[in-house]
Design an enzyme around this catalytic site. Structure first.
Site, mmCIF file in Angstrom:
data_model
loop_
_atom_site.group_PDB
_atom_site.id
_atom_site.type_symbol
_atom_site.label_atom_id
_atom_site.label_comp_id
_atom_site.label_asym_id
_atom_site.label_seq_id
_atom_site.Cartn_x
_atom_site.Cartn_y
_atom_site.Cartn_z
ATOM 1 N N CYS A 154 4.145 2.218 3.575
ATOM 2 C CA CYS A 154 4.252 1.262 2.457
ATOM 3 C C CYS A 154 4.950 1.895 1.271
ATOM 4 O O CYS A 154 5.574 1.218 0.469
ATOM 5 C CB CYS A 154 2.880 0.820 1.952
ATOM 6 S SG CYS A 154 1.601 0.733 3.184
ATOM 7 N N GLU A 156 -1.780 -6.237 0.568
ATOM 8 C CA GLU A 156 -0.883 -5.152 0.173
ATOM 9 C C GLU A 156 0.358 -5.354 1.026
ATOM 10 O O GLU A 156 0.284 -5.272 2.250
ATOM 11 C CB GLU A 156 -1.622 -3.833 0.434
ATOM 12 C CG GLU A 156 -0.998 -2.648 -0.240
ATOM 13 C CD GLU A 156 -0.084 -1.934 0.706
ATOM 14 O OE1 GLU A 156 1.093 -2.350 0.791
ATOM 15 O OE2 GLU A 156 -0.553 -0.992 1.360
#
Lengths: 508, 508
Positions: free
Chosen positions: B301, B264
């Site tokens: 994120c 990720e």
């Protein structure tokens, strides 16, 4: 009726000058039509059309995609004898097999039509809002699966219908909402063009956008590599050799944006036969396996190429029986002169390794592309020591390994590469001692069969056709059965969406 | 209590001589404990232990794995103030955040415990035999999901608890039956060791085999690369930068047996704000987004790094408001001096591109590792022409793009790389015109938020945390929520199996 041209969307094109011909392996002559390799421009045009078509195709209702898939099935049936004739003249396979494989192809198309006629296949989940949750409210969240984008399908040599132009990969990708570009297999380019014409007819009849399907030809790797490198291609399906599949996987994973490759490649499908099973029913097992080993000239991904036994009183007799029964079956024509020469080379290579010996082999004169079935055997310790003995021999060949004891048997299974299937032939009294075998197989295969044969791959939700590398490049997905649609989709979540903007599958 | 050593299974080891120290970013000094980088032998020992432990761990009941996961949660809570203190001294994050993140970590562990306490999560399917089917009988086929094998988890810099040693990747992998080797993040090695000690305690208390968990340290890429290359490692989880994740993906896909990498990575999380929304509630949106952009010093994120508007009468005022409100929020400490210097460099790089200008920035003296929040803006055409403007700035920064019209807006979305999230801020009267925006976002992101903020990632079945590359290396899986367990498993089919030999999940 066969033109030798590429379908770039709905249009036949052949602006290149590289051609190839298919071979009639039974007659050992070339078929007349020259097939034109797609040019780089034609490949790009097909991908651009697919990309444009994706915008609308991914949005149409499941019912419309289902109607399209069913129309493909209808149009393939409408090709009737012409298709069966081209199939047999390009593959050397008998007409009965052509009819059976067409039946499977139709069944797959209709299964996916049924699957996507409603939205349940998308694994839709809904987590409703909890506005008064503390310390923070919870938003409404809904998740569904959406198609990845244009997909390239590489047709298999050994299934000119069921794993080729309108085969499982194409049917599942079209069902999911992905446009498909097929790279036809050079060995059956005529069959590919005919089936492609059926898809195009079905697309036109059901009002599909031009570009959701193209059929592209070429003999070497150039066309395929160009397709996989194209930035507008989002996934790849492949059935074939380890070297071919791995080459595409490498190209795809080294792209700036890597894309998934679902390559179903080599497998020798180990079969473990217990001493007790051999004691009790040696002859019946030998008969069944002689049939499985030679089925379709041994040209199945799930062909049992490796038989593992623990040495007992009757092991030698079993191997002898198996060899005799295998050799007694009439030799069959292989798919292509190259497949036949590969079979001769690889079977001889395995049989000539240290400790290996041929137990039975069809001897004497044999027609050009027909296969001389062969059973070889080797002791466990020699097999363990030599990875060359672990390699797939594509054709009617099986290697029987005689392990000294249970421990060596487990060691042999643990030393194998990933496989599509593993089979256990055992008696009820063996059950209590099978846990280690099952354990070892689970780490190595995608499907375990009990007292049966690995050939015969049922199309159903519980089928897993795929296994640890190199059986396939992604063991988490299957190439057969309705679950194979999951290869072409990814999840998207919708948070706090107004009902009217939610996708159909998630509306309140 | 913190030793600076690696947990190789249940044993603390430090036979190497390369060490590093963590930093207290608030005080801008090194913390005292030296941490020992694992040697190649220690890494191998951890993997061999994991491989041995896998044999038993994959077979124990779901209830036992659930008990283990719940015990980890208990032991983490038992670390109490010591854990909070180490967390804050190694991350510069406030204690409130530490407590919140610990809560999320505990919740994740308990969620997975609940999930695997029974066998339903394995997507079990059963196709019963049809012995009298013609032309061929149908065998009984059953399919379940089994764990892949030992997994390496790379801890994230920005979540020292929830995406690190006992974070979502570890919890989901352990829940699935995979042993885990954590490569601790060098910036919070002490936090990692403490949490690892809790996992080891829990493992011992619940009778788990030595080797199902190891915690390994190291500052560069050597240790991580060695782990990913090891033939007995079967999958990788990673949260971090694009360059780091891609490097591991390349190593993993170039192995003889490629393995999946769930990385990720970067995302700028575009937010589309319609002109009508700005007309009606400019100030409220500015307030909300100033908070989201600066949350946790922008180190999420899902930080909204890109705001897309279509030029209208009030756009300029909105941008001014957003900048003022962002700058008005007190500067916060970043995770590490390297993170701070990266932020300064990258935010300056974006703001100095042709056409870009700083609209608001915290000015004047600021403590060493604190971040000066910044809002910049640029016209759509300049953004389209310059990929440097598309790059992630990790920290409290957002770039507002002023598109000329709807078409340019769509073009901008289509030109973005893959993203974790996309957000739409719109009024009800906009709905009819949003189809193209949603269409474009669906091709680019994993989650679409309506009238909200992307920060705040709910742990629930409908969460998708992952998106097209480079947001993640495999958009088909999520890193957050119970579905993240699917990353560590693969399907196996059992054909014609006797009941007593079927796995628990599939028994009749």
């Amino acid at each position: 009726m066969i033109t030798g041209k590429n379908y770039i969307g709905n249009t036949l094109k052949a602006s290149g000058n590289v051609t190839h011909k298919t071979v009639n392996p039974k007659l050992n002559i070339e078929n007349p039509t020259p097939f034109y390799e797609a040019t780089a421009e034609e490949v790009d045009e097909a991908v651009q059309l697919a990309w444009s078509a994706f915008k609308t195709y991914r949005r149409i209702s499941g019912e419309k995609r289902a109607a399209f898939l069913n129309a493909i099935a209808d149009e393939i049936l409408a090709l009737d004898q012409e298709l069966l004739d081209v199939y047999t003249t390009e593959s050397g396979l008998p007409e009965g097999r052509a009819i059976g494989e067409r039946g499977r192809t139709i069944f797959q198309l209709r299964s996916f039509a049924e699957l996507v006629a409603n939205e349940d296949w998308r694994e839709n989940t809904i987590d409703e809002a909890i506005p008064d949750r503390t310390p923070l409210p919870k938003d409404d969240l809904r998740r569904t699966l959406i198609p990845l984008g244009p997909v390239v399908v590489f047709a298999a040599s050994n299934f000119p219908l069921a794993f080729s132009t309108a085969g499982g990969d194409t049917a599942s990708a079209l069902a999911s909402g992905c446009p498909v570009i097929v790279k036809a297999h050079a060995m059956h380019s005529g069959t590919a063009e005919l089936v492609a014409s059926a898809i195009i007819k079905a697309a036109e009849k059901t009002g599909m956008t031009n570009g959701i399907f193209s059929n592209i030809m070429g003999r070497g790797r150039t066309v395929g590599t160009t397709l996989v490198k194209h930035t507008k291609i989002k996934a790849v399906g492949f059935t074939g050799s380890i070297s071919g599949g791995r080459a595409l996987f490498d190209v795809a994973s080294q792209r700036e944006e890597p894309i998934p490759v679902f390559a179903e490649m080599g497998s020798i499908n180990p079969v473990i036969i217990t001493s007790k099973a051999i004691e009790n029913r040696s002859e019946a097992i030998a008969t069944t396996y002689a049939g499985s080993i030679t089925l379709g000239a041994g040209q199945f991904c799930t062909n049992p190429g490796l038989i593992l036994t623990v040495e007992g009183d009757k092991t030698q007799q079993f191997i002898k029986d198996l060899a005799e029964k295998t050799v007694a079956i009439n030799p069959q024509c292989m798919l292509h002169p190259n497949i036949k020469s590969g079979f001769v080379e690889n079977s001889n290579s395995v049989s000539s390794q240290t400790g290996a010996k041929v137990v039975g082999k069809v001897e004497g004169a044999i027609e050009a592309n027909y296969a001389a079935s062969q059973i070889a055997s080797v002791m466990g310790k020699d097999f363990l020591a030599n990875p060359k003995l672990h390699q797939e021999v594509f054709g009617p060949f099986s290697l029987v390994v005689r392990a000294e004891n249970e421990d060596e048997l487990i060691q042999i299974i643990n030393g194998l590469e990933g496989q599509l299937t593993g089979t256990i032939i055992a008696e009820e009294e063996d059950y209590a001692n099978l846990h280690d075998v099952i354990d070892a197989l689970e780490n190595r295969v995608g499907r375990i069969i009990f007292n049966g044969v690995p050939t015969g791959v049922e199309v159903c939700p519980s089928m897993q056709h795929g296994g640890p590398y190199p059986a396939s490049t992604d063991s988490r997905f299957t190439a057969v059965g309705t679950n194979s649609i999951k290869r072409w989709v990814r999840p998207v979540s919708y948070q706090s969406f107004p009902n009217e903007l939610l996708p159909t599958a998630l509306k309140r």
